[in-house]
Design a protein around this motif. Structure first.
Motif, short mmCIF file in Angstrom:
data_model
loop_
_atom_site.label_atom_id
_atom_site.label_comp_id
_atom_site.label_asym_id
_atom_site.label_seq_id
_atom_site.Cartn_x
_atom_site.Cartn_y
_atom_site.Cartn_z
N GLU A 207 -39.37 18.34 51.53
CA GLU A 207 -38.86 19.70 51.31
C GLU A 207 -37.44 19.82 51.86
OE1 GLU A 207 -40.61 24.20 51.75
OE2 GLU A 207 -40.83 22.89 53.48
N LEU A 209 -34.49 22.10 53.37
CA LEU A 209 -34.38 23.35 54.14
C LEU A 209 -32.94 23.56 54.58
CD1 LEU A 209 -37.45 22.62 56.48
CD2 LEU A 209 -37.42 24.24 54.56
N ASP A 212 -31.34 30.09 57.40
CA ASP A 212 -31.43 31.40 56.74
C ASP A 212 -30.55 32.44 57.42
OD1 ASP A 212 -32.71 31.78 59.15
OD2 ASP A 212 -34.54 32.64 58.29
N ARG A 236 -35.78 25.74 50.29
CA ARG A 236 -35.75 27.15 50.71
C ARG A 236 -34.88 27.33 51.95
NH1 ARG A 236 -39.71 27.75 55.02
NH2 ARG A 236 -40.87 25.79 55.14
N ALA A 238 -34.61 28.76 55.69
CA ALA A 238 -35.62 28.88 56.74
C ALA A 238 -34.94 28.99 58.10
CB ALA A 238 -36.52 27.64 56.71
N LEU A 240 -34.19 27.57 61.42
CA LEU A 240 -34.24 26.17 61.90
C LEU A 240 -33.72 26.10 63.33
CD1 LEU A 240 -32.83 24.29 58.77
CD2 LEU A 240 -35.23 24.63 59.39
N ASP A 244 -36.03 21.12 64.96
CA ASP A 244 -36.23 20.83 63.54
C ASP A 244 -35.27 19.72 63.08
OD1 ASP A 244 -38.29 22.79 62.85
OD2 ASP A 244 -36.76 24.26 63.37
#
Ligand code: PLP
Length: 307
Positions: A207, A209, A212, A236, A238, A240, A244
């Protein structure tokens, strides 16, 4: 070329209504853009003779202008024509093209009222720049997570492109002192934001990322999210944190001045084989392939340069 003919080969600029070689372009030392960082700007690139996502850059420039209550003396179509002419005069096929609006100087000498200023529009086209040099992109950039926090978004809105780079510059010094190539900054709450001139992405379990919050809504970031959607890769925005990034399978940075730029290390965390990850490389390849196919392209009108 005679000795009186301007030499635009290293770029052309538009300042105070005139086209001059980029190296000779000057704005007043009294302009509040300089004395107060009271300015917004945007940067679009030209690749192989075409602007990439020119309308999206103009849209973002207009949003930044409105947010900062700056009104350039030229309408959108005139700005687009000025950018085109800067590229055409310099005859660059690959270019870094900047549009800038500074607060300017007050009409009434000594006034401290921003509304008293005549806003100034400038622009320039110079040869292509990579924020992360191509050889570093090839081995994967080494990122340093800076200790200096990003300036709070409530004070300086990062979605309006700005020159408040004090925190980013401190981050760069820290990164270089630590032997890294560049920096990524966290906000005061510890969430990942962006780096000096780029958005950041991480890949985990297939995925994609990206933060955001606390970052410019990058046009390259948008392109990558669109390419992920086109190719069925989950992606998407997100929240973080440092942890992460330190658990990422891959990372890459994105910017107009470089595109998709793979990362191989973040602080002590070495990703993959200490080399760009496969998904990062696929997105980078696709990004340039789409350019070659004419995706979001506006032709530069080179023939109009002399008019
Ligand atoms: N973040 C910052 C602080 C930037 O200065 C830039 C580009 O200059 C970006 C992100 C990337 O934005 P874009 O992809 O629109 O160039």
């Amino acid at each position: 070329m005679t000795s009186d003919t301007p030499d635009f080969s290293q770029g052309a600029a538009f300042v105070e209504g005139r086209y001059v070689p980029a190296r000779e372009a000057r704005v007043s030392i009294l302009d509040w853009g300089f004395t107060r960082s009271d300015v917004t700007y945007d940067v679009v690139h030209v690749r192989d003779g075409g602007f990439f996502r020119l309308d999206d850059h103009l849209d973002r420039f207009e949003r930044s202008l409105a947010g900062l209550r700056l009104v350039p003396p030229h309408a959108r179509a005139a700005i687009a024509a000025i950018l085109d002419r800067c590229v055409a005069l310099s005859d660059l096929r690959d270019a870094y093209v900047a549009m800038i609006c500074t607060r300017g100087r007050p009409r009434v000498f000594g006034s401290r009222r921003p509304a008293d200023c005549d806003n100034l529009f400038s622009a320039y086209a110079i040869p292509w720049i990579d924020v992360i040099p191509p050889d570093v992109q090839a081995r994967g950039a080494h990122l340093h997570i800076a200790s200096v926090p990003r300036i709070p978004a409530a004070s300086i809105d990062p979605t309006m492109k700005n020159y408040h780079w004090g925190d980013l510059t401190r981050g760069l010094f820290e990164a270089h002192d630590a032997g890294a190539d560049t920096a990524v900054l966290l906000d005061a709450e510890g969430f990942v934001t962006e780096g000096p001139g780029f958005n950041v992405f991480m890949v985990r379990n297939g995925e994609v990322l990206t933060p955001d919050r606390g970052a410019l809504e990058g046009i390259t970031r948008r392109s990558v999210l669109e390419l992920c959607a086109l190719t069925g890769v989950p992606a998407r925005l997100a929240p973080l944190r440092r942890e992460d990034l330190l658990s990422a399978d891959e990372m890459f940075c994105t910017t107009t001045a470089g595109g998709v730029m793979p990362v191989s290390r973040v602080d002590g965390h070495i990703m993959g084989n200490d080399a760009p990850g496969p998904l990062s490389l696929r997105l980078k390849q696709l990004y340039w392939q789409k350019h070659a196919e004419g995706w979001h392209r506006t032709e530069v009108n080179y023939t109009g340069a002399g008019t």
